[in-house]
Design an enzyme around this catalytic site. Structure first.
Site, PDB file in Angstrom:
ATOM      1  N   SER A 421     -39.196  13.045  48.636  1.00  0.00           N
ATOM      2  CA  SER A 421     -40.238  13.169  48.623  1.00  0.00           C
ATOM      3  C   SER A 421     -42.003  12.305  49.045  1.00  0.00           C
ATOM      4  CB  SER A 421     -40.091  11.726  47.035  1.00  0.00           C
ATOM      5  OG  SER A 421     -41.772  12.576  45.739  1.00  0.00           O
ATOM      6  N   LYS A 424     -47.614  11.131  47.767  1.00  0.00           N
ATOM      7  CA  LYS A 424     -49.035  11.621  46.899  1.00  0.00           C
ATOM      8  C   LYS A 424     -48.406  11.884  45.724  1.00  0.00           C
ATOM      9  CE  LYS A 424     -50.629  14.180  51.133  1.00  0.00           C
ATOM     10  NZ  LYS A 424     -50.407  13.572  51.949  1.00  0.00           N
ATOM     11  N   LYS A 436     -44.106  17.454  42.825  1.00  0.00           N
ATOM     12  CA  LYS A 436     -43.553  16.513  43.260  1.00  0.00           C
ATOM     13  C   LYS A 436     -42.996  15.394  42.767  1.00  0.00           C
ATOM     14  CE  LYS A 436     -41.470  16.382  47.059  1.00  0.00           C
ATOM     15  NZ  LYS A 436     -40.362  17.497  47.708  1.00  0.00           N
ATOM     16  N   VAL A 462     -46.589  11.436  58.714  1.00  0.00           N
ATOM     17  CA  VAL A 462     -44.942  11.414  59.562  1.00  0.00           C
ATOM     18  C   VAL A 462     -46.552  12.027  60.941  1.00  0.00           C
ATOM     19  CG1 VAL A 462     -42.713  10.858  58.427  1.00  0.00           C
ATOM     20  CG2 VAL A 462     -43.910  13.546  59.174  1.00  0.00           C
TER      21      VAL A 462
END
Length: 622
Positions: A421, A424, A436, A462
């Site tokens: 997940s 956001k 999500k 990331v």
């Protein structure tokens, strides 16, 4: 035990010629040393040398040559690359010559070849310098030629090396010796105050890290090489913060393992990445606990060709699963990770499938055939602006792709299902984040009555993932700008892809069903600072060489992201970077009715999808 004689590789013609010439040189030196020792003993008057000494020398020379060559081979003197000869080679040569002289004393005595007593000492005093001179003269000539080459460079790259230790010495030596590099090392930096004012391979050590800006100006430095692989992350960050403001190109050695493996060289240098400026130790995981629940298991990774999915596959493959099934709709990405894993882990039981998680029948057939015990569900549409323009596709793929996969896992006895997940999903302002959040609700609902342990792992951005700002900024910099930032004050949490994935695996080991794991992403990073640092790391100046343009927040974009909703509380786990959000009570029947209505609306492909999404996700604002 008989010592092993290290013979050269005669299959290599160049090496065969080089060693043959070296052997001929050694034979000539041995003969000259023998006769020269007698000549010195008799005051350089050949007529005074007794015939019996010359006869003894004539008979013994062949034996002496054979013995000496064998001794030299035992000391690997025909394996050494004399262009890089160092103290080790000199020591081996000295010992070999001493042993050769001692053997001569013993053998001549045994064979009753009488020689003057001073002959043996004189022989050694002649043999050693002639052998050493011949071998090291090649290196000396090479150094002189390289110096002439470097001095005559029309446009040398004036280089500063930071770190006057073992790694720095190797880098300087190679830069000085190579004809393929235009780098001219003109100064070195080291934090050890005792080294200041001294020299390393002729290069002056001009100060510590505080002296870097002044040294850059004084020596007109164009490139800085950081050669301290043992440096701590925080020290590296502080050092790079100084270097990136100099306008020089930066390169560094990746890590201490290269010193251990003797891999330090110019070729192992890499460009400085934005990860180097995080200034913290890499996240550590309990590999034993991860290994315990992955090893020997049948594992399925959906979205296995993506940034997160492919790294999941790499780390799972390293933990020796019984079977690894990679599923992705994008064949090029699936092919790339397939070829990489086949090369890296040739014994891995690997299956790569092209499929869409939206295809219920296809997903069910895959689960029925391969019966995965662990599932990592990373397949999703994740680009916020694109999903704002195609909201129905976000719902079809993210929500109902997750529902299809989760139900197939439950029906086929999957032991554990981990949803990837995002932050956001918390108080979402865009359709991607809301989709999500519904995925999280699906796995929490299914977990209420299922034997399969469903859990989710929620984290932020990331570094370097597909579609993230880092690759975009790099591309914009390569094109000469401008670099586009949505808002000067926008901030995000960042973690490297391997760190995020290792924490996902660790959280999966902790899962018992129903949890939403929240990863501690560290301190938030201002995107504007990120852009400026990347420009500086490229040796350019923001707003001078590369302009920065602020474009305004995109639809559905926040100034900052959250990892936790107001009603969720944090619970600690055994890992300091992993927390569990308190589950929110959901009515299974009502939720499933809402999903059915949402699916009908999504497949109408109309403009009314946001309203039923907001009815399910109460915190969604659009």
């Amino acid at each position: 035990m008989i010592p092993k004689i290290n013979l050269p590789n005669w299959k290599n013609p160049k090496k065969r010629i080089r060693v043959s010439l070296l052997i001929l040189f050694d034979i000539a030196v041995i003969l000259m040393a023998e006769y020269g020792a007698l000549l010195i003993r008799f005051e350089f008057r050949p007529e005074l040398i007794k015939p019996e000494f010359l006869d003894a020398l004539g008979h013994y020379s062949v034996i002496n040559i054979v013995l000496t060559l064998v001794i030299f081979a035992l000391f690997s003197l025909y394996e050494s690359l004399w262009r890089y000869a160092s103290v080790t080679e000199l020591l081996n040569l000295t010992l070999a010559c001493i042993i050769s002289s001692m053997a001569q004393v013993v053998v001549t005595y045994m064979l009753q070849y009488h020689m003057p007593r001073s002959y043996y000492i004189l022989y050694l005093l002649l043999l050693l310098p002639m052998m050493a001179g011949g071998r090291f003269s090649y290196r000396l000539l090479r150094i002189l030629r390289q110096k002439l080459y470097t001095d005559n460079l029309k446009q040398p790259i004036y280089t500063m090396v930071i770190g006057a230790g073992d790694a720095g010495t190797v880098i300087i030596r190679e830069m000085k010796a190579s004809y393929h590099l235009s780098n001219q090392v003109v100064c070195a930096i080291d934090d050890n105050p005792e080294k200041k004012g001294s020299r390393i391979l002729g290069v002056p050590i001009v100060g510590n890290r505080k002296d870097i800006p002044a040294a850059v100006k004084k020596y007109k430095i164009q490139e800085i090489v950081v050669a301290i692989p043992t440096m701590k992350p925080q020290d590296k960050k502080e050092l790079l913060e100084i270097c990136k403001d100099t306008g020089c190109k930066l390169r560094l050695l990746p890590g201490v393992y290269q010193l251990i493996n003797e891999e330090v060289s110019v070729s192992s240098l890499r460009e400085v990445e934005i990860e180097d400026l995080l200034g913290r130790d890499p996240v550590q995981v309990d590999l034993d606990s991860v290994l315990q629940y992955v090893q020997g298991q049948r594992v399925l990774v959906t979205g296995g060709g993506g940034s997160i999915g492919s790294e999941l596959c790499r780390q799972i493959a390293s933990h020796r699963p019984g079977l690894l099934v990679i599923l992705d709709i994008y064949e090029n990405a699936a092919y790339d990770i397939q070829q990489e894993l086949k090369h890296q882990y040739p014994d891995l039981n690997l299956v790569v499938l092209i499929a869409s998680v939206r295809n219920t029948h296809r997903i069910n057939s895959i689960f029925e055939k391969y019966r995965p015990q662990l599932v990592y569900h990373a397949a999703a549409h994740k680009h916020v602006p694109l999903m704002e323009d195609s909201p129905n596709e976000a719902i079809k793929n993210n929500v109902f792709g997750t529902l299809n996969t989760a139900r197939a896992a439950e029906a086929n006895g999957c032991r554990r299902f981990i949803l990837i997940s995002t932050d956001k999903a918390v108080n979402p302002t865009n359709i991607m984040g809301a989709s999500k959040r519904i995925c999280e609700m699906i796995i929490q609902c299914l977990n209420q009555s299922s034997r399969t342990e469903f859990a989710a792992v929620r984290f932020g951005n990331v570094l370097g993932s597909n579609g993230s700002v880092i690759p975009l900024f790099k591309k914009q910099i390569e094109q000469g700008g401008p670099v586009t930032v949505t808002d000067k004050n926008i901030i995000r949490y960042f973690m490297t892809i391997p760190e995020a994935v290792s924490l996902v695996l660790q959280a999966g080991a902790y899962a018992r069903g129903g949890e939403i794991f929240v990863l501690d992403m560290g301190e938030p990073v201002r995107i504007d600072d990120l852009a400026r640092n990347l420009i500086k790391l490229s040796g350019l100046q923001p707003d001078v060489d590369i302009p920065i343009v602020y474009t305004g927040l995109r639809p559905g974009e926040k100034l900052y992201e959250e990892l936790l909703m107001d009603e969720e509380g944090l619970k600690k786990t055994a890992h300091e970077k992993i927390f569990i959000g308190k589950p929110i009570a959901l009515n299974y029947e009502e939720f499933m009715k809402q999903l059915a209505a949402l699916k009908l609306e999504a497949y109408k492909d109309g403009d009314g999808i946001r309203k039923p999404v907001a009815e399910i996700v109460k915190t969604y604002r659009y």
